[in-house]
Structures are given as C-alpha cells and as structure tokens.
Design an enzyme around this catalytic site. Structure first.
Site, PDB file in Angstrom:
ATOM      1  N   HIS A 133       0.839  -1.193   0.000  1.00 45.50           N
ATOM      2  CA  HIS A 133       0.000   0.000   0.000  1.00 45.50           C
ATOM      3  C   HIS A 133       0.879   1.250   0.000  1.00 45.50           C
ATOM      4  O   HIS A 133       2.102   1.149  -0.139  1.00 45.50           O
ATOM      5  CB  HIS A 133      -0.982  -0.022   1.171  1.00 45.50           C
ATOM      6  CG  HIS A 133      -0.331  -0.151   2.515  1.00 45.50           C
ATOM      7  ND1 HIS A 133       0.574   0.754   2.996  1.00 45.50           N
ATOM      8  CD2 HIS A 133      -0.450  -1.108   3.481  1.00 45.50           C
ATOM      9  CE1 HIS A 133       0.979   0.375   4.201  1.00 45.50           C
ATOM     10  NE2 HIS A 133       0.386  -0.747   4.518  1.00 45.50           N
ATOM     11  N   HIS A 181       4.143   1.300   2.123  1.00 39.51           N
ATOM     12  CA  HIS A 181       5.271   0.564   1.527  1.00 39.51           C
ATOM     13  C   HIS A 181       5.854   1.350   0.357  1.00 39.51           C
ATOM     14  O   HIS A 181       7.061   1.435   0.183  1.00 39.51           O
ATOM     15  CB  HIS A 181       4.819  -0.794   0.983  1.00 39.51           C
ATOM     16  CG  HIS A 181       4.172  -1.695   1.986  1.00 39.51           C
ATOM     17  ND1 HIS A 181       2.838  -2.017   1.941  1.00 39.51           N
ATOM     18  CD2 HIS A 181       4.670  -2.356   3.056  1.00 39.51           C
ATOM     19  CE1 HIS A 181       2.553  -2.833   2.932  1.00 39.51           C
ATOM     20  NE2 HIS A 181       3.637  -3.051   3.636  1.00 39.51           N
ATOM     21  N   CYS A 240       1.359 -10.550  23.231  1.00 33.28           N
ATOM     22  CA  CYS A 240       0.401 -10.018  22.250  1.00 33.28           C
ATOM     23  C   CYS A 240       0.654 -10.709  20.927  1.00 33.28           C
ATOM     24  O   CYS A 240       1.751 -10.640  20.382  1.00 33.28           O
ATOM     25  CB  CYS A 240       0.539  -8.510  22.087  1.00 33.28           C
ATOM     26  SG  CYS A 240      -0.510  -7.887  20.736  1.00 33.28           S
ATOM     27  N   CYS A 297       1.563  -8.327  18.018  1.00 29.69           N
ATOM     28  CA  CYS A 297       2.949  -7.863  18.028  1.00 29.69           C
ATOM     29  C   CYS A 297       3.930  -9.017  17.869  1.00 29.69           C
ATOM     30  O   CYS A 297       5.102  -8.800  17.590  1.00 29.69           O
ATOM     31  CB  CYS A 297       3.286  -7.158  19.338  1.00 29.69           C
ATOM     32  SG  CYS A 297       2.345  -5.670  19.646  1.00 29.69           S
ATOM     33  N   CYS A 305      -2.692  -3.906  24.690  1.00 30.43           N
ATOM     34  CA  CYS A 305      -1.635  -3.531  23.748  1.00 30.43           C
ATOM     35  C   CYS A 305      -2.100  -2.269  23.030  1.00 30.43           C
ATOM     36  O   CYS A 305      -3.177  -2.252  22.438  1.00 30.43           O
ATOM     37  CB  CYS A 305      -1.391  -4.639  22.740  1.00 30.43           C
ATOM     38  SG  CYS A 305      -0.460  -4.060  21.308  1.00 30.43           S
ATOM     39  N   HIS A 329      -2.737  -2.916  19.204  1.00 33.05           N
ATOM     40  CA  HIS A 329      -3.761  -3.857  18.751  1.00 33.05           C
ATOM     41  C   HIS A 329      -5.047  -3.797  19.568  1.00 33.05           C
ATOM     42  O   HIS A 329      -6.018  -4.477  19.237  1.00 33.05           O
ATOM     43  CB  HIS A 329      -3.188  -5.284  18.743  1.00 33.05           C
ATOM     44  CG  HIS A 329      -2.055  -5.427  17.766  1.00 33.05           C
ATOM     45  ND1 HIS A 329      -0.737  -5.345  18.141  1.00 33.05           N
ATOM     46  CD2 HIS A 329      -2.066  -5.565  16.424  1.00 33.05           C
ATOM     47  CE1 HIS A 329       0.028  -5.455  17.059  1.00 33.05           C
ATOM     48  NE2 HIS A 329      -0.746  -5.593  16.017  1.00 33.05           N
ATOM     49  N   LYS A 383      -6.141   7.705   9.778  1.00 32.08           N
ATOM     50  CA  LYS A 383      -5.113   6.691   9.641  1.00 32.08           C
ATOM     51  C   LYS A 383      -5.579   5.660   8.614  1.00 32.08           C
ATOM     52  O   LYS A 383      -6.722   5.233   8.623  1.00 32.08           O
ATOM     53  CB  LYS A 383      -4.838   6.032  10.992  1.00 32.08           C
ATOM     54  CG  LYS A 383      -3.554   5.236  10.929  1.00 32.08           C
ATOM     55  CD  LYS A 383      -3.177   4.630  12.257  1.00 32.08           C
ATOM     56  CE  LYS A 383      -2.027   3.681  11.983  1.00 32.08           C
ATOM     57  NZ  LYS A 383      -1.482   3.013  13.096  1.00 32.08           N
ATOM     58  N   LYS A 398      -7.457  -1.003   6.763  1.00 38.52           N
ATOM     59  CA  LYS A 398      -8.288  -1.885   5.969  1.00 38.52           C
ATOM     60  C   LYS A 398      -9.756  -1.735   6.348  1.00 38.52           C
ATOM     61  O   LYS A 398     -10.635  -1.687   5.496  1.00 38.52           O
ATOM     62  CB  LYS A 398      -7.853  -3.323   6.227  1.00 38.52           C
ATOM     63  CG  LYS A 398      -7.495  -4.060   4.958  1.00 38.52           C
ATOM     64  CD  LYS A 398      -7.158  -5.487   5.331  1.00 38.52           C
ATOM     65  CE  LYS A 398      -6.556  -6.244   4.177  1.00 38.52           C
ATOM     66  NZ  LYS A 398      -5.983  -7.505   4.607  1.00 38.52           N
TER      67      LYS A 398
HETATM   68 ZN   LIG Z   1       0.093  -5.814  20.034  1.00 35.89          ZN
END
Ligand SMILES: [Zn+2]
Length: 674
Positions: free
Chosen positions: A42, A45, A150, A153, A167, A170, A319, A322
């Site tokens: 995307h 990258h 996590c 992670c 986390c 996430h 931000k 998806k």
């Molecule tokens: Zn995490």
C-alpha cells in the site's frame, strides 16, 4: 544533433561557495525494511521504497557506487495464520505475496539491486550461523519466562507498554503465557548503545526519534526472547542448537541486511557494511534502534551508519486502515496520476519524519500546479521560443562580459539551488530539496517575462541578447533535468531528450550541473514536448474515504422534515473527531487563548479560547471532540487547524462557564464522531 567535442565550458563567471570535497565512487548501501507479507503493498510501503530509490539514485548522481536493497519478511505467526486463512500452504502463500511486492516496484520506477526473501536458503543459513555464533559466545541462554504475550505484536509486552491493560497497537489484552524459551542478553549492551547514540548524533534521525530511543533506554533494558516453541509455531527458522524451537521473527528479519551483501565472506560485505543506511517507518523504530545494534554488537560487528525514520501517511486525515476501506494501492495511484507525479507528490508533500496527509485533491493540486503549470509550461514555452527564434538549435551565447546583472543573478541562483538540493537530499529533507528547485523554476518564469524574447526578436540589433537569453534558459532547464532525475526519472530523461542531451544523460553527475555551457551550441532541440498534461478531478478518487452510510430513503426523509433542519449529508460535511490533547500552553499576550497540540490521529495545533476556564496542565491526556475539517485560521499569529467543542453555560451573574466535551469511554484518538 551536432556534437562539438571541445565545446567551450564556462564556470559561473564569478565565485560561488561550491564544493570542497568530491565523493567519487564512495560506496553507499541503503535499505528499505523487508516488508511483512501479511498484507498487500500500500501507500506506506510505496513511500518508504520510493524514498530509498530516490536517495539511491541521488547517490549515483553524486558518483557513488550504490547498493540498494529491499525484500520481504516471510516467517512468523501472523504469516502462518494469514496462509491458513487463505487456505494455502505457508510457502505458496508467501510466494504469492512476495511476488506482488516484487511486481509493484517497476510500476513505481523503483530499481533495487537486491530483493531478498527471508525464506531464501542463503538467508536461513546465515541466520543459523549467527545464532550459533552468538550462542557459543554465551549471549543466548535458556530460561523460563512468564509474561504478557500479544499475538498481533508477536512478542511479550512489558507492563509499562500497556495502556488500560491492553496492547496500544492492537487494542487487545495480551495473554499471560509461561513457557521456556531462549533469550538474547540484550541488557548487556544497554550502556554501550546509549553511549553510541549519544556520541553519534546522526545515528538515528530525525532527532525526535533519537530522543524517543534515548528516553526508552533510560529504563533498564530487558533481555529479548528470540525463540518460539515448535509446539506453538513451526513456520520459522529452526534454532541450530535446539530443534524444538524456531527463531523469533525479528531476530531472523533484521539479519537480511547482512545476508543481502554476502555476510560474512563476500567482499561486498566489507565494502558496503561500513556505510549501511536503513530507511524505516516509525512503527519499527524499536527493533531497528535497539534490537539490531545490540545484535550486531554481540556479533562483534560495527553498527549501521544511519537510521532514517519517517512518519505515517494519513488518508483524508484518517489513519489508513483496511477496516475503514481507505487503503491506497500503488497501482491505482500510478494508473490515475502517472508514476512521476506519484513520486514527486510523496517526496514533496511529506516532511520526512513527520506524519502527512494523502488526499486525491492534494495530489491533483500538486500535479496541476507544480508540474503541469510551473515546470511543464516553463519547459514547453522555452523550447517553443528556441524553435521559433533560434531555428530549433541551442544558440551561441554572447561574450560573458555582456551578461546583464539579471543573467548573473539567475545563474548564481541556479548554482545555489544545486548546492541546496544536494545538501537537503543528503539529509533526507526531500521536500526542501524540491522547494529549492521550484524556487528556481519560479525565477525562470519571471526571467522570461522580464527579458521578453518575443520583443528582442523584433529588433535585429538585439540578436546577441536574444541568443543569450535562450541559451541561459536551455542551460538552466538542463540542470533542472539533472536534479530531478532521482525524483522523476522518466520526466528528467524526457527533458534531456528534448534538449538534445538524451544520449549522454545517464552518465551525468551532479557536478556537471554546476558548469555552464554544457549543451553544445547548435544542438537540435525537439519542441512540442508536453511533460505533464493537466488532469481533471477523478470521478472515483483513489482514496475512497469512509463509505457513505446514508441511504437515499434516509436523505429524503430528512428533507421532508422541513426548514431549520439539516440533512444527514449536511451534517456529514462537519468532520467531528476524538482528539487527545498532548500539549497545552498559554498564548503570550492573551488571557483568553491556549495553544493546544492534539492528536487526531495526526498531530495538529488548535488555538482555543478556554484559558479562563482551564489551566494548561490539567488538559494533557484529555480526549476531546474537535471539528477536524475547519479551514485553518491564524489567532495571535498562531495557525489553528480545527476547533474544540465545548458546552457553554450562561450563569445568572451574566458570566459564562465553558466545559469541554469529552468521550464517555476509552477510544483511540482520531476516531470519528458521527
Ligand atoms: Zn500488540
């Protein structure tokens, strides 16, 4: 084309503070991160890779011997999971996604020298050799660990890292796991690392990330768990000293920077490693700034030379994610705007290190104004005049003693631009490098107006003067082509072709752009070259924002309710967001205003009239609601981007009480209020 082998070349006819050193054939080694193949390529990258490509082309332009490496990171739990979800064997899955990355680079005019994959046999062997070596030295030990894991992670988190028990990346509670694992004695190298960062100011840049790392290192560093039991995960590189474990994905991935240049025995390794520069996004700062240098230290290798850290692209001020459906794909961008516009836009728009916003309007504006208008018109106008007034060939200039102050000023500005461009490209300030080029483009457009070649052409006695003006324009445009080469390779080549200098363009070095009289007199030009056609607003913008939830029936119902009411569509034009206040200070000379820095999710400044109701220090950490799409305004000279919502209560004594609106539960900064 007429070639004059001994064409007279003149230096700028007065002294400029130019270069003191020449860096011919210095090695340069620059890398992107290897991209994790749990998602398709995307804009994020694309950005990192375009930056790295532009930098490596710039280094080549400086005469350096460049090695540019990118690749894909293909092991780990998330990959195994993604493969299972896709109903594929892990190897088939990673082959497919790695190919999607590989196929993206030519679309973006990105030309890496090496594309590495962590599933390559050579990489796997190097990782195992290094593990054995570090293990033999005693820097890897076996121990039981219980901690908070996590899955997102793919690592254990420390208590300190959690936000409300979750986390922060996430937003899930990590799982308490107790298991036996292998650990790397990272803590042993903490003092050395702090020392190294402090004595090498350019080791991590921009400075804010260096400070972030030093602040993290001010607390004791824990050892790094570098294994995963095969009972939990098999998609990884087996530890050479214990077949019941595979290697933690970061310990595997970082080593790619060595494998790609043939560590330990290839001469390329000695040649390039000493000058290694890594380009990364800020989300992987810790592995690159802490794990990697300490790993290298344990291997008794020098750390890399520079780490360049960039911020995030937000899409339409949100931000990219998806779930919001606003992921920008490189291919769609290139199809819509052309590869050179995309490259120019990302390099010009983002201040390297800070977050930036992508929108279809912004890229369209850059295309039409900077490229089609400023550069494109200047170019076609100049070539048309050379065609018309100099019979389509680069004219002979008059004697340097005839140059007007205006000519000299312009020549001096062009040479100064080359110097500024070079300094800024070297320092990863791409937007500033391009700003310098566009300032000169502006000067050239003005030079045409002031010197009016069409007027000179009417007077035969002004023939020398006319030829000098056209000569100067052609020379300056060629220099602009040279410096734009790393950013817009196809456009630069097109410019050089039209100026009759296409054949030798690939071998040009930046020092050539400091000479005047580079294009031999008599060289035929090709008029009618259009660099950038103007683009209309797209019917389907590439950055599809949050999908429109309003159904026609709802809109009609709202309209039927009559006057004084607004439709859902009207309401939707006001973009309300949750913003976290991260800094607050009083505005000098104002007893009403506070200057607030908020995250929503990108950082912005808002000046709010709440100083009589709140003292700055109580506001930090508060999550408030802002109007995110207000036109920017200046208050007491401070630019304010947005408005904070507050309830206003009229007291009986005629005074007012202001109370900021907040959200009732924990929610990420930047979330939309609707
Ligand atoms: Zn995490």
């Amino acid at each position: 084309m007429i070639l004059t082998p001994d064409a007279e070349r003149v230096r700028t006819p007065f002294r400029l503070p130019l270069f003191t050193t020449q860096r011919f054939s210095m090695p340069t080694y620059v890398t992107t991160p290897i991209y994790y193949v749990n998602a398709m390529p995307h804009l994020g990258h694309a950005y990192t890779t375009i930056v790295t490509d532009a930098y490596s082309r710039f280094r080549r332009l400086c005469g350096d011997d460049v090695r540019f490496q990118t690749g894909t990171d293909e092991h780990g739990e998330k990959i195994a999971e993604a493969a299972a979800k896709a109903g594929e064997a892990p190897q088939a899955y990673v082959d497919r996604i790695a190919a999607a990355f590989r196929d993206t680079w030519p679309l973006l005019a990105v030309q890496p020298d090496t594309i590495i994959r962590t599933t390559d046999a050579a990489h796997i062997k190097t990782v195992q050799d290094i593990l054995q070596q570090v293990y033999d030295r005693g820097d890897i030990y076996f121990s039981e660990y219980s901690g908070l894991y996590c899955k997102g992670c793919e690592r254990f988190l420390t208590e300190k890292e959690l936000v409300d028990g979750k986390c922060p990346d996430h937003l899930v509670e990590p799982k308490a796991i107790a298991e036996q694992n292998y650990f790397f004695r990272m803590s042993k190298y903490q003092d050395w690392l702090i020392d190294h960062i402090k004595s090498n100011p350019d080791f991590i840049t921009p400075e804010r990330y260096r400070n972030e790392v030093l602040s993290f290192l001010s607390e004791p560093l824990e050892d790094l768990c570098i294994s995963r039991p095969t009972s939990r995960l098999t998609w990884g590189i087996p530890l050479p000293f214990d077949a019941n474990f595979v290697t933690y994905v970061w310990f595997d991935a970082l080593i790619n920077y060595l494998t790609g240049i043939g560590y330990p025995n290839d001469p390329d390794f000695r040649h390039y490693w000493a000058v290694a520069e890594h380009v990364i996004a800020k989300d992987i700062l810790k592995p690159h700034a802490i794990y990697w240098p300490t790993m290298l230290r344990a291997m008794e290798l020098e750390p890399y030379e520079r780490l360049h850290v960039h911020g995030y692209w937000n899409v339409d001020a949100t931000k990219m994610s998806k779930s919001l459906g606003n992921v920008v794909r490189p291919k769609e961008l290139v199809d819509a705007y052309g590869v050179d516009t995309v490259r120019y836009f990302v390099l010009r728009e983002m201040s390297f290190g800070l977050d930036s916003s992508f929108s279809s309007d912004a890229i369209l504006a850059r295309h039409n104004s900077d490229l089609a208008n400023d550069l494109g018109n200047l170019f076609s106008r100049s070539l048309t005049m050379i065609d018309k007034y100099a019979q389509g060939a680069i004219p002979e200039r008059e004697s340097v003693f005839q140059f007007t102050p205006d000519d000299r000023e312009l020549m001096s500005a062009v040479s100064a631009m080359v110097v500024q461009y070079r300094e800024n490209m070297d320092g990863f300030r791409f937007h500033k490098a391009l700003q310098a080029v566009w300032e000169v483009i502006g000067l050239l457009n003005r030079y045409i107006v002031t010197n009016a070649p069409w007027e000179l052409a009417k007077n035969p006695r002004q023939g020398d003067r006319l030829r000098t003006v056209l000569w100067l324009l052609a020379e300056a445009l060629w220099k602009i082509a040279v410096v734009l080469g790393p950013v817009m390779p196809a456009t630069a080549q097109k410019m050089a072709d039209a100026l009759g200098m296409g054949n030798e363009f690939a071998g040009t070095v930046i020092d050539d752009a400091l000479n005047w009289g580079v294009i031999p007199a008599g060289t035929e030009i090709a008029k009618g070259t259009q660099l950038f056609p103007r683009l209309e607003k797209l019917a389907n913008p590439v950055s599809a924002s949050v999908p429109n939830p309003a159904k026609p029936a709802q809109q009609e119902a709202a309209a039927a309710l009559g006057e004084g009411l607004i439709s859902f569509d009207d309401f939707k034009t006001v973009e309300l967001r949750v913003a976290e206040i991260v800094a607050a200070e009083k505005v000098a000379k104002s007893d009403r205003l506070l200057k607030l820095t908020v995250k929503a999710p990108e950082e912005r400044t808002i000046v709010a009239g709440i100083a009589q109701h709140y003292s700055p220090e109580v506001l930090i950490g508060l999550r408030v609601i802002i109007v995110a799409n207000m036109k920017p305004a200046k208050l007491m000279g401070i630019p304010s981007q947005g408005m904070i919502l507050a309830a206003k209560e009229q007291r009986a004594d005629g005074t007012e009480k202001l109370v900021l609106t907040t959200v009732a539960g924990p929610v990420a900064a930047g979330s939309r209020v609707a």
